[in-house]
Design a protein around this motif. Sequence first.
Motif, short mmCIF file in Angstrom:
data_model
loop_
_atom_site.label_atom_id
_atom_site.label_comp_id
_atom_site.label_asym_id
_atom_site.label_seq_id
_atom_site.Cartn_x
_atom_site.Cartn_y
_atom_site.Cartn_z
N LYS A 78 0.86 -1.19 0.00
CA LYS A 78 0.00 0.00 0.00
C LYS A 78 0.89 1.23 0.00
O LYS A 78 1.98 1.22 0.56
CB LYS A 78 -0.90 0.02 1.23
N ASN A 79 0.40 2.29 -0.64
CA ASN A 79 1.12 3.56 -0.67
C ASN A 79 0.10 4.67 -0.46
O ASN A 79 -0.75 4.90 -1.30
CB ASN A 79 1.85 3.74 -1.99
N LYS A 80 0.18 5.31 0.68
CA LYS A 80 -0.68 6.44 1.01
C LYS A 80 0.19 7.66 1.16
O LYS A 80 0.82 7.85 2.20
CB LYS A 80 -1.42 6.18 2.33
N ALA A 81 0.29 8.46 0.12
CA ALA A 81 1.07 9.70 0.17
C ALA A 81 2.50 9.46 0.62
O ALA A 81 3.03 10.17 1.47
CB ALA A 81 0.38 10.73 1.06
N GLY A 86 3.42 -3.30 3.56
CA GLY A 86 2.78 -4.50 3.06
C GLY A 86 3.54 -5.73 3.52
O GLY A 86 4.56 -5.63 4.21
N PHE A 87 3.03 -6.92 3.15
CA PHE A 87 3.67 -8.16 3.56
C PHE A 87 3.41 -9.26 2.55
O PHE A 87 2.49 -9.20 1.75
CB PHE A 87 3.18 -8.59 4.95
N LYS A 91 7.54 -12.12 5.53
CA LYS A 91 8.29 -10.87 5.39
C LYS A 91 7.34 -9.69 5.20
O LYS A 91 6.33 -9.78 4.52
CB LYS A 91 9.24 -10.93 4.18
N ALA A 92 7.69 -8.57 5.83
CA ALA A 92 6.90 -7.34 5.72
C ALA A 92 7.85 -6.15 5.57
O ALA A 92 9.01 -6.21 6.00
CB ALA A 92 6.03 -7.16 6.95
N VAL A 93 7.35 -5.09 4.95
CA VAL A 93 8.12 -3.86 4.79
C VAL A 93 7.28 -2.67 5.25
O VAL A 93 6.05 -2.69 5.13
CB VAL A 93 8.59 -3.63 3.33
N ALA A 94 7.95 -1.65 5.76
CA ALA A 94 7.31 -0.39 6.13
C ALA A 94 8.34 0.71 5.92
O ALA A 94 9.45 0.64 6.46
CB ALA A 94 6.84 -0.43 7.58
N PHE A 95 7.98 1.69 5.11
CA PHE A 95 8.93 2.77 4.83
C PHE A 95 8.21 4.01 4.31
O PHE A 95 7.06 3.96 3.91
CB PHE A 95 10.00 2.32 3.82
N GLY A 96 8.95 5.11 4.31
CA GLY A 96 8.49 6.35 3.73
C GLY A 96 9.30 6.66 2.50
O GLY A 96 10.46 6.27 2.39
N LYS A 97 8.69 7.38 1.56
CA LYS A 97 9.39 7.72 0.32
C LYS A 97 10.14 9.05 0.40
O LYS A 97 11.12 9.26 -0.28
CB LYS A 97 8.42 7.72 -0.85
N GLY A 98 9.65 9.98 1.19
CA GLY A 98 10.34 11.27 1.35
C GLY A 98 10.19 12.21 0.18
O GLY A 98 11.00 13.11 0.02
#
Length: 187
Positions: A78-81, A86-87, A91-98
């Motif tokens: 998922k990408n919210k702004a 997601g997973f 394995k799962a990932v969580a990050f910001g794009k900046g």
Amino acid sequence: MVTNKEIIVVASEEYTEFARKISHEISKLEGCNGANWTIKQFEDNEFQLGGDRYAIFIGNSDENKLTKDFLPVISNLKNKAGVSYGFDGTKAVAFGKGDLDQEKEFKKVHKEAIVIATGGTIGAGIISPFIIMNPLLWSSIMHGYFLFTYFNKKKREKKLRKEQTKTALTFFMSEHFDKWIGIEKEE
């Protein structure tokens, strides 16, 4: 017999604080053990992982090379702004794009996250004044101004990315965590 699920939170040094907090909260859950690992610790022990061991990778591909490795297999990303999470499997990932172009939209998304969990605010940008002077002095000031603007932009991107990452973790934990580790069955 209840088996404990081990959830490893893997983060670069920049996100160690988030990883510690998340792993601590995970450890409070019945049937779960949380651990905070560096990227190197994960790489050194990856061959031993399996079964009920899960891993959350914090940070984008530039900040956490393991995110880059697992990102292609995560189909429910998922990408919210600029808030991405997601997973897939264990394995799962969580990050910001900046991305500063998403800053205004992110503020709305961040307010959603505050409803889920209290914390953080977004800092305001710096307004740089313009000064009109003679052309030679103006040229040297503008050169310095562009360098300042470039580094200020990088600083703002980093700050935004960090806030987006914190928000991504909030959304992931509230929306996906139970399904991911099997506490709640997927519909």
